[in-house]
Design an enzyme around this catalytic site. Structure first.
Site: not given
Length: 326
Positions: A42-45, A48
């Site tokens: 996901s783009t959240k990597d 994060a």
């Protein structure tokens, strides 16, 4: 030899993919920024890792510490990967509306998972916002991430996702479309793109049950807009500091049913095995098509991977039970 020092070195530089069959009614060229190629799918990597590195740099996160975060699943995965490599404990607080797959995946990468009820107010002590803040206070040597208000969230997309989109389109991008949850993706990418070309339009995808669209149009935080919804990863019943409403040109709301149906369509028509927010974004683009013309280059960001939704949007029994398909 060409290799990454660890899994965190593979974050970013995701491909751009043309949308074909499902873009036949859309004027212009529709390109997908395909974020599932990140190692946590996901783009959240991106954010994060940046939130952790910034917290390390200023001393909020200390060696051997415990990272605590309220998440709909994807940020938790990105944080968990970084925690493994960097030697931290990870506690993910998640609401019970999220898919079983998300909980199982977080546990598979060594995170402790605390599940909270969805149908409570944000300031209710049982909510996943309140629970994650409380656990951070109670746990020795803990750091509460708070992705909603953490400026490193939008900063990550300003420094990586935005420049990648600009380079991959050779500066020809005219519209950027993304689902809005914490606001970091749309605000970071939007800020970068508008600095390169102020005429680029930034469109947010919202869901029914969320406050964003009405607040953007009227400045009113209307509690009557808030109710439970099925779509995962977008919309909010709070106003995160990472949502920069001045950068966003407009919102369109997509129903739970349309988001679910279009998630399946993306897989079956394009071979795009994506998450629920991608279905919402694709339907939203069709709702916005009057804003596009033949010369436009529209970039839509697809946030996460279909593996997190196999028991829901990709399960016809679940879809029938919800009344989304016959």
């Amino acid at each position: 030899m060409d290799y990454a020092e660890n899994i965190l070195g593979t974050i970013g530089n995701t491909p751009m993919v043309k949308v074909n069959k499902l873009a036949e009614e859309i004027p212009g060229l529709l390109l997908a920024k395909y974020e599932t190629f990140n190692p946590g799918n996901s783009t959240k990597d991106r954010m994060a890792l940046m939130m952790i590195e910034d917290a390390e740099a200023d001393g909020r996160l200390k060696p051997g510490g415990t990272i605590i975060e309220g998440t709909s699943g994807n940020t938790g995965m990105g944080l968990a990967l970084a925690a493994i490599v960097k030697g931290y404990k990870m506690v993910c607080v998640i609401s019970d509306k999220q898919s079983k797959e998300k909980v199982d995946i977080l546990r598979a990468v060594g995170s402790e998972v605390v599940v909270c009820p969805t149908d409570v107010a944000p300031d209710d002590p049982r909510s996943y916002y309140s629970t994650s803040a409380r656990l951070a206070k109670e746990t020795p040597n803990a750091w509460y991430v708070n992705q909603y208000d953490n400026p490193s969230n939008a900063k990550a997309h300003y420094q990586s996702t935005g420049p990648e989109i600009w380079k991959q389109t050779e500066g020809k991008v005219t519209h950027f479309v993304a689902g809005v949850g914490t606001g970091g993706t749309i605000s970071g990418v939007g800020k970068y793109l508008k600095e390169q070309n102020p005429d680029i339009k930034i469109w947010g995808i919202d869901t029914y049950g969320s406050v964003f669209k009405k607040y953007h149009e009227t400045g009113i935080f209307d509690e009557d807009e808030i109710y439970s919804y099925v779509t995962e990863g977008i919309g909010e019943d709070i106003l995160p500091k990472n949502v920069d409403f001045d950068i966003i040109d407009g919102f369109t709301k997509v129903t739970d049913k349309d988001a679910a149906v279009w998630t399946q369509k993306l897989a079956k028509a394009e071979g795009f095995f994506l998450g629920n927010s991608a279905g919402a974004a694709m339907k939203g683009i069709h709702q916005l098509k009057e804003h596009f013309n033949e010369d436009d280059v529209i970039v839509v960001l697809f946030h996460d991977h279909g593996s997190r939704y196999v028991g829901k949007m990709y399960n016809d029994e679940w879809m029938k039970k919800m009344g989304y398909i016959e």
